[in-house]
Design an enzyme around this catalytic site. Structure first.
Site, PDB file in Angstrom:
ATOM      1  N   HIS A   1       0.811  -1.234   0.000  1.00  0.00           N
ATOM      2  CA  HIS A   1       0.000   0.000   0.000  1.00  0.00           C
ATOM      3  C   HIS A   1       0.840   1.279   0.000  1.00  0.00           C
ATOM      4  O   HIS A   1       1.923   1.328   0.573  1.00  0.00           O
ATOM      5  CB  HIS A   1      -0.926   0.016   1.225  1.00  0.00           C
ATOM      6  CG  HIS A   1      -0.160   0.032   2.504  1.00  0.00           C
ATOM      7  ND1 HIS A   1       0.249   1.177   3.125  1.00  0.00           N
ATOM      8  CD2 HIS A   1       0.306  -0.990   3.268  1.00  0.00           C
ATOM      9  CE1 HIS A   1       0.907   0.874   4.221  1.00  0.00           C
ATOM     10  NE2 HIS A   1       0.965  -0.444   4.334  1.00  0.00           N
TER      11      HIS A   1
ATOM     12  N   HIS B   1      12.164  -0.006 -12.607  1.00  0.00           N
ATOM     13  CA  HIS B   1      11.974  -1.425 -12.941  1.00  0.00           C
ATOM     14  C   HIS B   1      12.182  -2.224 -11.668  1.00  0.00           C
ATOM     15  O   HIS B   1      13.256  -2.164 -11.066  1.00  0.00           O
ATOM     16  CB  HIS B   1      12.995  -1.850 -14.006  1.00  0.00           C
ATOM     17  CG  HIS B   1      12.961  -3.315 -14.353  1.00  0.00           C
ATOM     18  ND1 HIS B   1      13.837  -3.858 -15.256  1.00  0.00           N
ATOM     19  CD2 HIS B   1      12.174  -4.343 -13.944  1.00  0.00           C
ATOM     20  CE1 HIS B   1      13.596  -5.152 -15.399  1.00  0.00           C
ATOM     21  NE2 HIS B   1      12.594  -5.478 -14.599  1.00  0.00           N
TER      22      HIS B   1
HETATM   23  C1  LIG Z   1      13.385 -11.100 -16.271  1.00  0.00           C
HETATM   24  C2  LIG Z   1      14.749 -10.515 -15.940  1.00  0.00           C
HETATM   25  O1  LIG Z   1      15.742 -11.076 -16.197  1.00  0.00           O
HETATM   26  S1  LIG Z   1      14.767  -8.962 -15.189  1.00  0.00           S
HETATM   27  C3  LIG Z   1      16.473  -8.583 -14.862  1.00  0.00           C
HETATM   28  C4  LIG Z   1      16.895  -9.073 -13.492  1.00  0.00           C
HETATM   29  N1  LIG Z   1      18.318  -8.775 -13.306  1.00  0.00           N
HETATM   30  C5  LIG Z   1      18.895  -8.722 -12.115  1.00  0.00           C
HETATM   31  O2  LIG Z   1      18.250  -8.955 -11.104  1.00  0.00           O
HETATM   32  C6  LIG Z   1      20.348  -8.362 -12.116  1.00  0.00           C
HETATM   33  C7  LIG Z   1      20.776  -7.821 -10.762  1.00  0.00           C
HETATM   34  N2  LIG Z   1      22.193  -7.494 -10.830  1.00  0.00           N
HETATM   35  C8  LIG Z   1      23.044  -7.662  -9.809  1.00  0.00           C
HETATM   36  O3  LIG Z   1      22.675  -8.099  -8.716  1.00  0.00           O
HETATM   37  C9  LIG Z   1      24.494  -7.282 -10.116  1.00  0.00           C
HETATM   38  O4  LIG Z   1      25.325  -8.215  -9.450  1.00  0.00           O
HETATM   39  C10 LIG Z   1      24.829  -5.821  -9.691  1.00  0.00           C
HETATM   40  C11 LIG Z   1      24.142  -4.890 -10.705  1.00  0.00           C
HETATM   41  C12 LIG Z   1      24.359  -5.497  -8.298  1.00  0.00           C
HETATM   42  C13 LIG Z   1      26.330  -5.591  -9.701  1.00  0.00           C
HETATM   43  O5  LIG Z   1      26.863  -5.934 -10.932  1.00  0.00           O
HETATM   44  P1  LIG Z   1      28.436  -5.628 -11.196  1.00  0.00           P
HETATM   45  O6  LIG Z   1      28.692  -4.155 -11.033  1.00  0.00           O
HETATM   46  O7  LIG Z   1      28.761  -6.268 -12.518  1.00  0.00           O
HETATM   47  O8  LIG Z   1      29.132  -6.340  -9.977  1.00  0.00           O
HETATM   48  P2  LIG Z   1      30.175  -7.579  -9.950  1.00  0.00           P
HETATM   49  O9  LIG Z   1      29.526  -8.831 -10.496  1.00  0.00           O
HETATM   50  O10 LIG Z   1      31.456  -7.107 -10.570  1.00  0.00           O
HETATM   51  O11 LIG Z   1      30.389  -7.804  -8.390  1.00  0.00           O
HETATM   52  C14 LIG Z   1      31.101  -6.866  -7.611  1.00  0.00           C
HETATM   53  C15 LIG Z   1      31.039  -7.318  -6.172  1.00  0.00           C
HETATM   54  O12 LIG Z   1      29.693  -7.169  -5.670  1.00  0.00           O
HETATM   55  C16 LIG Z   1      29.199  -8.446  -5.225  1.00  0.00           C
HETATM   56  N3  LIG Z   1      27.811  -8.545  -5.610  1.00  0.00           N
HETATM   57  C17 LIG Z   1      27.299  -8.346  -6.851  1.00  0.00           C
HETATM   58  N4  LIG Z   1      25.974  -8.513  -6.839  1.00  0.00           N
HETATM   59  C18 LIG Z   1      25.626  -8.814  -5.587  1.00  0.00           C
HETATM   60  C19 LIG Z   1      24.378  -9.100  -4.971  1.00  0.00           C
HETATM   61  N5  LIG Z   1      23.245  -9.074  -5.658  1.00  0.00           N
HETATM   62  N6  LIG Z   1      24.371  -9.351  -3.646  1.00  0.00           N
HETATM   63  C20 LIG Z   1      25.533  -9.360  -2.943  1.00  0.00           C
HETATM   64  N7  LIG Z   1      26.742  -9.104  -3.483  1.00  0.00           N
HETATM   65  C21 LIG Z   1      26.789  -8.833  -4.787  1.00  0.00           C
HETATM   66  C22 LIG Z   1      30.076  -9.477  -5.932  1.00  0.00           C
HETATM   67  O13 LIG Z   1      30.113 -10.685  -5.221  1.00  0.00           O
HETATM   68  C23 LIG Z   1      31.399  -8.778  -5.962  1.00  0.00           C
HETATM   69  O14 LIG Z   1      31.985  -8.861  -4.692  1.00  0.00           O
HETATM   70  P3  LIG Z   1      33.613  -9.012  -4.525  1.00  0.00           P
HETATM   71  O15 LIG Z   1      34.195  -7.753  -5.113  1.00  0.00           O
HETATM   72  O16 LIG Z   1      33.787  -9.116  -3.049  1.00  0.00           O
HETATM   73  O17 LIG Z   1      33.977 -10.225  -5.299  1.00  0.00           O
END
Ligand SMILES: CC(=O)SCCNC(=O)CCNC(=O)[C@H](O)C(C)(C)COP(=O)(O)OP(=O)(O)OC[C@H]1O[C@@H](n2cnc3c(N)ncnc32)[C@H](O)[C@@H]1OP(=O)(O)O
Length: 207
Positions: free
Chosen positions: A131, A140
Site C-alpha cells: 500500500h 523497474h
Molecule cells: C526477467 C529478468 O531477467 S529482469 C532482470 C533481473 N536482473 C537482475 O536482477 C540483475 C541484478 N544485478 C546484480 O545483482 C548485479 O550483481 C549488480 C548490478 C548489483 C552488480 O553488478 P556488477 O557491477 O557487474 O558487480 P560484480 O559482479 O562485478 O560484483 C562486484 C562485487 O559485488 C558483489 N555482488 C554483486 N551482486 C551482488 C548481490 N546481488 N548481492 C551481494 N553481493 C553482490 C560481488 O560478489 C562482488 O563482490 P567481490 O568484489 O567481493 O567479489
C-alpha cells in the site's frame, strides 16, 4: 484501430507481447533499431523495421526494453506518442492504483491500494508492491521483488531479482539494488547497493 507496435525485440519484448495478448490486445509487430533483427519473428510476430515507423500518425506503441535509461531516452524522443500500458489479467491491481502511460504489470504481480506508478515502469513477474508506494517514471522492479508499504522508488531506480524494501524506505533516482538484497535504509541516487542489509557499494550509474 491498428494493433500495438512493440518497441524492442529482445527477451523482455516476449513477456510484453504475452501480457498484451493475455489482456486481449492486438499486436501488429515489433520495431528495433538493430537491422540484424529485421524480418525475424518473435512469438510469431514480425520485426517490421526501425523505430522510424513510430512517426506514422495514430500509432499505438509500448516500450519493451528492460534498460531504464533506454526507455527514458525513447519516450522523450517521441513525446506525442500514445503509449499503451499492459496489465496481465493474472495480476492483482487494486482499483485505487494510479498507473502511468506505457507501464507494464506482469503475471503474478500484486499492487495494493493507493500506490502510484509512473510512466514506463516495469512491475515484473510475481513482484509485489504494497500500500501507498510510489514508483516514479522508468523504475523497474525485477521478478519476485517485494516492496513493503509506503516505499518510494525515485525515477529510474532498478531493483534486482528477489530483492525487497522495508516499510517507508526511499531508493534514490537511478540507483541499482542487487539481486536478493534487502533495503532497510534510504539509498542515495545513482548508487549500486547490494547485500542484506543493502549498502551502497560504489557511486555508479546504471549502464
Ligand atoms: C526477467 C529478468 O531477467 S529482469 C532482470 C533481473 N536482473 C537482475 O536482477 C540483475 C541484478 N544485478 C546484480 O545483482 C548485479 O550483481 C549488480 C548490478 C548489483 C552488480 O553488478 P556488477 O557491477 O557487474 O558487480 P560484480 O559482479 O562485478 O560484483 C562486484 C562485487 O559485488 C558483489 N555482488 C554483486 N551482486 C551482488 C548481490 N546481488 N548481492 C551481494 N553481493 C553482490 C560481488 O560478489 C562482488 O563482490 P567481490 O568484489 O567481493 O567479489
Amino acid at each position: 484501430m491498428s494493433g500495438i507496435l512493440v518497441v524492442g525485440a529482445g527477451g523482455h519484448a516476449k513477456v510484453v507481447i504475452a501480457t498484451l495478448l493475455a489482456a486481449g490486445e492486438t499486436v501488429e509487430g515489433l520495431l528495433d533499431d538493430q537491422p540484424s533483427r529485421w524480418g525475424s519473428m518473435v512469438l510469431g510476430y514480425p520485426v517490421l523495421g526501425s523505430l522510424e515507423q513510430l512517426e506514422k500518425p495514430d500509432s499505438r506503441a509500448i516500450l519493451a526494453i528492460g534498460n531504464n535509461r533506454v526507455r527514458q531516452t525513447l519516450s522523450e524522443r517521441y513525446p506525442e506518442m500514445a503509449w499503451v500500458s499492459a496489465v496481465h489479467p493474472n495480476s492483482v491491481v487494486h482499483s485505487s492504483v494510479r498507473l502511468g502511460a506505457g507501464s507494464v504489470i506482469f503475471a503474478g504481480a500484486v499492487v495494493q491500494p493507493d500506490t502510484t506508478i509512473g510512466n514506463h515502469v516495469i512491475v515484473n513477474t510475481a513482484a509485489t508492491v504494497d500500500h501507498d508506494c510510489v514508483l516514479e517514471d522508468y523504475v523497474h522492479i525485477a521478478p519476485g521483488t517485494h516492496l513493503a508499504g509506503q516505499v518510494r522508488l525515485e525515477q529510474g531506480a532498478f531493483l534486482g531479482i528477489g530483492s525487497a524494501a522495508a516499510p517507508g524506505v526511499r531508493v534514490g533516482a537511478w540507483a541499482t539494488v542487487g539481486a536478493g538484497s534487502v533495503v532497510i535504509r534510504d539509498l542515495p541516487p545513482h548508487c549500486v547497493a547490494v547485500g542484506v542489509p543493502a549498502r551502497p557499494r560504489q557511486a555508479k550509474d546504471q549502464p
